[in-house]
Design an enzyme around this catalytic site. Structure first.
Site, PDB file in Angstrom:
ATOM      1  N   CYS A  59      15.149  22.989  38.191  1.00 39.07           N
ATOM      2  CA  CYS A  59      15.080  21.478  37.718  1.00 39.07           C
ATOM      3  C   CYS A  59      16.020  21.364  36.611  1.00 39.07           C
ATOM      4  O   CYS A  59      15.939  22.049  35.527  1.00 39.07           O
ATOM      5  CB  CYS A  59      13.610  21.122  37.258  1.00 39.07           C
ATOM      6  SG  CYS A  59      13.617  19.517  36.715  1.00 39.07           S
ATOM      7  N   CYS A 102      17.389  13.090  37.961  1.00 38.95           N
ATOM      8  CA  CYS A 102      17.415  14.282  38.498  1.00 38.95           C
ATOM      9  C   CYS A 102      18.590  14.925  38.141  1.00 38.95           C
ATOM     10  O   CYS A 102      19.679  14.573  38.607  1.00 38.95           O
ATOM     11  CB  CYS A 102      17.093  14.260  40.125  1.00 38.95           C
ATOM     12  SG  CYS A 102      17.052  15.746  40.987  1.00 38.95           S
TER      13      CYS A 102
END
Length: 257
Positions: free
Chosen positions: A74, A197
């Protein structure tokens, strides 16, 4: 047992952060992690991140998606854990840390955190989309009718219909002016649209260069939660020296019971 936690956000991508150097957190308890991430019955977050001790780097990052399962890399979470490590006085303005996809470098300049992503040797081109892995798998495609785009509906349809149960993150892209693109992302594991993101905007920047939409190896990506920058190098071996840059901040502190 009580445990202190912190909430961090990076362009609206939010995470529960826990200092787990004493290894007290029940990280095999998927149900508990999912409950903590729930926005009505728990703390609320796109994911949960543990900071742990690592023998060869400054620390280790262990990331869980909002569904409680351990996830792939991530990017925004990586930038948040760097800010968290700085808050804990574990690092100065530079560091290295271990993540699920390998070792990452990071740099801190005021509120901006730059994270070096893994190299991307190959991008798969298809007639309507591109597919690549920037630490997490990403589908990238242009979307014409931006005003009526239903990210959750279209993202879920592509995520399961094209990639099956394992899935992929789905990124919808709209070109703005030179070197700038608007991005909206459906994230697997969260199973919804997120405000931003990090691995997704990284994938979009590389995909746009691959398509000839960028004249220089750098881009600004505008998300619901703010703007991120990506810079990189391109040679015969693919894409390398990839850096994701943007803000990351501590929102609040609390106690888990």
């Amino acid at each position: 047992m009580q445990m202190t936690f912190y909430k961090y956000q990076a362009t609206g991508n939010d995470f529960i952060m826990v200092d787990n150097r004493q290894e007290l957190f029940p990280k095999n308890d998927t149900k508990t992690i999912s409950h903590l991430c729930h926005r009505r019955f728990g703390i609320g977050a796109d994911g949960l991140i543990l900071l742990e001790t690592d023998n060869s780097t400054d620390f280790r990052m262990v990331y869980f998606n909002a569904d409680g399962k351990q996830g792939s890399m991530c990017g925004n979470g990586g930038r948040c854990i760097v800010a968290f490590a700085k808050f804990l006085d574990l690092i100065g303005t530079e560091c290295t840390f271990q993540a699920v996809d390998g070792v990452h470098q990071a740099q801190i300049s005021e509120d901006q955190i730059s994270l070096q992503m893994q190299d991307v040797p190959h991008i798969q081109s298809n007639p309507r989309y591109l597919y690549l892995d920037t630490g997490s798998p990403h589908h990238v495609q242009f979307w014409d009718d931006w005003d009526t785009l239903n990210v959750e509906k279209e993202g879920r349809r592509i995520r399961y219909g094209l990639y099956g149960e394992k899935g992929s993150n789905i990124n919808f892209v709209k070109p703005l002016d030179s070197g700038r693109f608007q991005v909206r992302t459906y994230e697997r594991g969260v199973e919804a649209e997120t405000f931003s993101c990090g691995t997704g905007v990284t994938a979009v920047a590389l995909a746009m260069f691959e398509l000839g939409q960028l004249s220089h190896p750098q881009a600004e990506l505008v998300t619901l939660g703010g703007t991120l920058k990506v810079r990189f190098k391109k040679d015969q071996k693919g894409y390398s020296d990839i850096w994701l840059e943007g803000p990351a901040e501590r929102v609040f502190k609390g106690v888990l019971k």
